[in-house]
Design a protein around this motif. Structure first.
Motif, PDB file in Angstrom:
ATOM      1  N   LEU A  10      -1.852 -15.415   7.887  1.00  0.00           N
ATOM      2  CA  LEU A  10      -1.908 -15.077   9.591  1.00  0.00           C
ATOM      3  C   LEU A  10      -0.489 -16.327  10.131  1.00  0.00           C
ATOM      4  O   LEU A  10       0.276 -15.806  11.526  1.00  0.00           O
ATOM      5  N   THR A  11      -0.681 -17.260   9.400  1.00  0.00           N
ATOM      6  CA  THR A  11       0.807 -18.053   9.056  1.00  0.00           C
ATOM      7  C   THR A  11       1.918 -17.640   9.089  1.00  0.00           C
ATOM      8  O   THR A  11       3.274 -17.714   9.539  1.00  0.00           O
ATOM      9  N   LYS A  12       1.468 -17.061   7.809  1.00  0.00           N
ATOM     10  CA  LYS A  12       2.875 -16.575   7.260  1.00  0.00           C
ATOM     11  C   LYS A  12       3.523 -15.211   8.271  1.00  0.00           C
ATOM     12  O   LYS A  12       4.885 -14.939   8.441  1.00  0.00           O
ATOM     13  N   ASN A  13       2.726 -14.606   8.283  1.00  0.00           N
ATOM     14  CA  ASN A  13       2.477 -13.439   9.204  1.00  0.00           C
ATOM     15  C   ASN A  13       1.915 -13.636  10.728  1.00  0.00           C
ATOM     16  O   ASN A  13       1.420 -12.477  10.637  1.00  0.00           O
ATOM     17  N   PRO A  14       1.661 -14.149  11.427  1.00  0.00           N
ATOM     18  CA  PRO A  14       1.828 -13.752  13.221  1.00  0.00           C
ATOM     19  C   PRO A  14       2.054 -12.694  14.234  1.00  0.00           C
ATOM     20  O   PRO A  14       1.295 -12.040  14.596  1.00  0.00           O
ATOM     21  N   TYR A  15       3.147 -12.405  13.444  1.00  0.00           N
ATOM     22  CA  TYR A  15       3.555 -10.779  13.564  1.00  0.00           C
ATOM     23  C   TYR A  15       2.761  -9.455  13.998  1.00  0.00           C
ATOM     24  O   TYR A  15       2.715  -8.694  15.160  1.00  0.00           O
ATOM     25  N   ILE A  16       1.219  -9.767  12.704  1.00  0.00           N
ATOM     26  CA  ILE A  16       0.924  -8.891  12.520  1.00  0.00           C
ATOM     27  C   ILE A  16      -0.137  -8.384  13.577  1.00  0.00           C
ATOM     28  O   ILE A  16      -0.870  -7.211  13.933  1.00  0.00           O
ATOM     29  N   LEU A  17      -0.824  -9.578  14.347  1.00  0.00           N
ATOM     30  CA  LEU A  17      -1.188  -9.862  15.599  1.00  0.00           C
ATOM     31  C   LEU A  17      -0.448  -8.808  17.163  1.00  0.00           C
ATOM     32  O   LEU A  17      -1.909  -8.148  17.350  1.00  0.00           O
ATOM     33  N   GLY A  18       0.280  -8.493  16.629  1.00  0.00           N
ATOM     34  CA  GLY A  18       0.835  -8.039  18.229  1.00  0.00           C
ATOM     35  C   GLY A  18       1.022  -5.923  17.803  1.00  0.00           C
ATOM     36  O   GLY A  18       2.285  -4.892  18.314  1.00  0.00           O
ATOM     37  N   GLU A  19       0.773  -5.521  16.237  1.00  0.00           N
ATOM     38  CA  GLU A  19       1.018  -4.755  15.835  1.00  0.00           C
ATOM     39  C   GLU A  19      -0.023  -3.485  16.562  1.00  0.00           C
ATOM     40  O   GLU A  19      -0.803  -3.938  16.818  1.00  0.00           O
ATOM     41  N   ASP A  20       0.381  -2.264  16.947  1.00  0.00           N
ATOM     42  CA  ASP A  20      -0.521  -1.037  16.458  1.00  0.00           C
ATOM     43  C   ASP A  20      -1.327  -0.751  15.525  1.00  0.00           C
ATOM     44  O   ASP A  20      -1.255  -0.787  14.435  1.00  0.00           O
ATOM     45  N   LEU A  21      -3.129  -0.707  15.626  1.00  0.00           N
ATOM     46  CA  LEU A  21      -3.814  -0.796  14.606  1.00  0.00           C
ATOM     47  C   LEU A  21      -3.995   0.658  14.120  1.00  0.00           C
ATOM     48  O   LEU A  21      -4.182   0.565  12.801  1.00  0.00           O
ATOM     49  N   GLU A  22      -4.032   1.995  14.939  1.00  0.00           N
ATOM     50  CA  GLU A  22      -3.659   2.776  14.648  1.00  0.00           C
ATOM     51  C   GLU A  22      -2.595   2.962  13.514  1.00  0.00           C
ATOM     52  O   GLU A  22      -2.262   3.477  11.974  1.00  0.00           O
ATOM     53  N   ALA A  23      -1.360   1.976  13.282  1.00  0.00           N
ATOM     54  CA  ALA A  23       0.080   1.548  12.929  1.00  0.00           C
ATOM     55  C   ALA A  23       0.259   1.283  11.310  1.00  0.00           C
ATOM     56  O   ALA A  23      -0.423   1.937  10.595  1.00  0.00           O
ATOM     57  N   LEU A  24      -0.925   0.107  11.711  1.00  0.00           N
ATOM     58  CA  LEU A  24      -1.285  -0.468  10.683  1.00  0.00           C
ATOM     59  C   LEU A  24      -2.359   0.425   9.787  1.00  0.00           C
ATOM     60  O   LEU A  24      -2.848   0.072   8.812  1.00  0.00           O
ATOM     61  N   GLU A  25      -3.327   1.015   9.821  1.00  0.00           N
ATOM     62  CA  GLU A  25      -4.076   1.962   9.581  1.00  0.00           C
ATOM     63  C   GLU A  25      -3.453   3.037   8.995  1.00  0.00           C
ATOM     64  O   GLU A  25      -4.187   3.655   7.449  1.00  0.00           O
ATOM     65  N   THR A  26      -2.621   3.681   9.067  1.00  0.00           N
ATOM     66  CA  THR A  26      -1.822   4.900   9.148  1.00  0.00           C
ATOM     67  C   THR A  26      -0.980   3.902   7.518  1.00  0.00           C
ATOM     68  O   THR A  26      -0.713   5.272   6.369  1.00  0.00           O
ATOM     69  N   ARG A  27      -0.597   3.346   7.467  1.00  0.00           N
ATOM     70  CA  ARG A  27       0.100   2.377   6.371  1.00  0.00           C
ATOM     71  C   ARG A  27      -0.158   2.338   5.212  1.00  0.00           C
ATOM     72  O   ARG A  27      -0.522   2.108   4.201  1.00  0.00           O
ATOM     73  N   VAL A  28      -2.227   1.719   5.226  1.00  0.00           N
ATOM     74  CA  VAL A  28      -3.186   1.363   4.728  1.00  0.00           C
ATOM     75  C   VAL A  28      -3.626   3.175   3.903  1.00  0.00           C
ATOM     76  O   VAL A  28      -3.370   3.108   2.730  1.00  0.00           O
ATOM     77  N   ALA A  29      -3.541   3.769   4.746  1.00  0.00           N
ATOM     78  CA  ALA A  29      -3.794   5.442   4.232  1.00  0.00           C
ATOM     79  C   ALA A  29      -2.869   5.707   3.588  1.00  0.00           C
ATOM     80  O   ALA A  29      -3.163   6.171   2.563  1.00  0.00           O
ATOM     81  N   TYR A  30      -1.635   5.671   3.539  1.00  0.00           N
ATOM     82  CA  TYR A  30      -0.461   6.245   2.971  1.00  0.00           C
ATOM     83  C   TYR A  30      -0.609   5.667   1.192  1.00  0.00           C
ATOM     84  O   TYR A  30      -0.763   5.983   0.145  1.00  0.00           O
ATOM     85  N   LEU A  31      -0.931   4.520   1.387  1.00  0.00           N
ATOM     86  CA  LEU A  31      -0.749   3.143   0.616  1.00  0.00           C
ATOM     87  C   LEU A  31      -2.426   3.675  -0.638  1.00  0.00           C
ATOM     88  O   LEU A  31      -1.890   4.347  -1.490  1.00  0.00           O
ATOM     89  N   LYS A  32      -3.392   3.939  -0.562  1.00  0.00           N
ATOM     90  CA  LYS A  32      -4.522   4.869  -0.270  1.00  0.00           C
ATOM     91  C   LYS A  32      -4.649   6.567  -1.158  1.00  0.00           C
ATOM     92  O   LYS A  32      -4.513   6.239  -2.107  1.00  0.00           O
ATOM     93  N   SER A  33      -3.135   6.808  -0.249  1.00  0.00           N
ATOM     94  CA  SER A  33      -3.185   7.944  -1.115  1.00  0.00           C
ATOM     95  C   SER A  33      -1.676   8.078  -1.868  1.00  0.00           C
ATOM     96  O   SER A  33      -2.134   9.431  -2.962  1.00  0.00           O
ATOM     97  N   LYS A  34      -1.325   7.315  -2.445  1.00  0.00           N
ATOM     98  CA  LYS A  34      -1.077   6.907  -3.996  1.00  0.00           C
ATOM     99  C   LYS A  34      -1.395   6.209  -4.478  1.00  0.00           C
ATOM    100  O   LYS A  34      -1.304   5.923  -6.056  1.00  0.00           O
ATOM    101  N   LYS A  35      -2.582   5.902  -4.745  1.00  0.00           N
ATOM    102  CA  LYS A  35      -3.720   5.972  -5.430  1.00  0.00           C
ATOM    103  C   LYS A  35      -3.974   4.380  -5.538  1.00  0.00           C
ATOM    104  O   LYS A  35      -4.369   3.659  -7.023  1.00  0.00           O
ATOM    105  N   PHE A  36      -3.454   3.716  -4.234  1.00  0.00           N
ATOM    106  CA  PHE A  36      -3.354   2.108  -4.668  1.00  0.00           C
ATOM    107  C   PHE A  36      -5.513   1.806  -4.077  1.00  0.00           C
ATOM    108  O   PHE A  36      -5.761   2.393  -3.542  1.00  0.00           O
ATOM    109  N   GLY A  37      -5.496   1.336  -5.394  1.00  0.00           N
ATOM    110  CA  GLY A  37      -6.890   0.940  -5.108  1.00  0.00           C
ATOM    111  C   GLY A  37      -7.611  -0.170  -3.895  1.00  0.00           C
ATOM    112  O   GLY A  37      -6.589  -1.138  -3.819  1.00  0.00           O
ATOM    113  N   GLN A  38      -8.015  -0.525  -3.879  1.00  0.00           N
ATOM    114  CA  GLN A  38      -8.930  -1.357  -2.209  1.00  0.00           C
ATOM    115  C   GLN A  38      -8.807  -2.684  -2.679  1.00  0.00           C
ATOM    116  O   GLN A  38      -7.919  -3.347  -1.968  1.00  0.00           O
TER     117      GLN A  38
END
Length: 343
Positions: free
Chosen positions: A135-163
């Protein structure tokens, strides 16, 4: 039992005394004018009024909220959000250097805005001790929409990136989840097509250097042109070099040219050998020069694998000085140090 009639409720007598049980007290019949005169007789409080020590220690002065300040530290005592972020390990002195990051944190409510993002980051795979530095490097993520963040993680998982791979990428490239699915998809497509890599190798490339997905593309394009046009590598050689040493895509161009010039034109290393050991481009030119000149002085600067006393390039640059001296140069550390003084 409780019951309701006509919108009014009756309660058990044990919980609430009845009106009949209550004692009725009446005020004495006083003249209103006399009351007003009595109040007027009470002197107003004065800032200069003398009080006892007992009264003084009971006075609690709340700290004033700074009207204006250049540092977030001044607001920590007045902001639950800042106080808890500091407890997590967030360095506010670094956060306030980032454009509008301080203003953002001061507008956030910890329970409403911050807590859900922290839980999300833990679900992604960040450990508790990583949250503060992240959070020191990226405090801006605290102002992001949670659903948008979850969508981006879901995209990476769809591209077969593991947890664990996603957690590693987010940790090493803190701004990764600020970028839209479209941008992430375009970046993956760029490296796959520009380098002619397979899907598997493209994925492996960005796992090892995830900032390729968040940084500017212009330096990458320029370095690819330098490798092909100025340094003379073939397309298939560039593929191998980049896959083995991704940092070459973001390396300083001047340093890249200087290192190649010394390796190829001074030491006589051909392109195919540099392709085989591209990690030499990550080494400091000074170390390469010192060790090569020492080996040349000893008559051991042999980089052709078909010849006796062959010195692999990766060992030339990666071994500690002591090991380099004993195993490669066949000399003592004192001899090496004495030689360096003559340069």
């Amino acid at each position: 039992p409780d019951s309701a009639k006509g919108g009014s409720f009756s309660y058990p007598e044990s919980n609430l005394p009845s009106v009949q049980q209550a004692k009725v007290e009446t005020l004495p019949n006083l003249n209103a004018k006399i009351l007003d005169e009595d109040w007027d007789d009470i002197p107003p409080s004065s800032a200069l009024e003398v009080i006892s020590e007992e009264e003084a220690v009971q006075i609690i002065a709340e700290p004033l909220v700074p009207i204006q300040s250049s540092t977030l530290r001044d607001y920590v005592d007045h902001s639950e959000t800042l106080a808890k972020l500091v407890h997590l390990g967030v360095d506010l002195s670094q956060v306030e250097k980032r454009q509008k990051a301080g203003q953002l944190l001061l507008t956030l409510d910890f329970e409403k805005d911050v807590k859900k993002i922290l839980l999300f980051l833990k679900d992604v795979g960040l450990e508790d001790n990583q949250l503060g530095p992240f959070l020191t490097k990226n405090p801006y993520i605290l102002g992001e929409d949670l659903e948008a963040l979850e969508t981006r993680v879901a995209y990476l998982k769809s591209k077969k990136f593991g947890q664990s791979e996603i957690a590693q990428m987010v940790s090493r490239a803190p701004y990764l989840l600020l970028f839209s699915v479209e941008r992430l998809d375009n970046r993956l497509g760029f490296f796959k097509n520009e380098l002619g890599l397979s899907v598997k190798k493209t994925k492996n490339l960005v796992i090892r250097l995830p900032r390729l997905l968040t940084g500017k593309l212009e330096p990458v394009k320029e370095n690819l042109e330098v490798c092909q046009i100025e340094l003379g590598f073939q397309r298939n050689e560039i593929q191998q070099i980049v896959f083995k040493t991704p940092k070459i895509l973001t390396a300083n161009k001047k340093r890249l040219r200087q290192t190649f010039d010394y390796l190829h034109n001074i030491m006589g290393i051909p392109h195919h050998m540099l392709t085989r050991f591209p990690q030499v481009f990550n080494s400091k030119l000074l170390r390469i020069r010192e060790r090569h000149t020492f080996l040349a002085f000893l008559g051991r600067a042999q980089y052709d694998p078909a010849q006796p006393s062959y010195v692999p390039l990766d060992q030339l640059v990666s071994l500690p000085d002591e090991v380099f001296c004993t195993e490669i140069a066949k000399a003592s550390m004192q001899d090496f140090e004495k030689f360096l003084k003559t340069l």
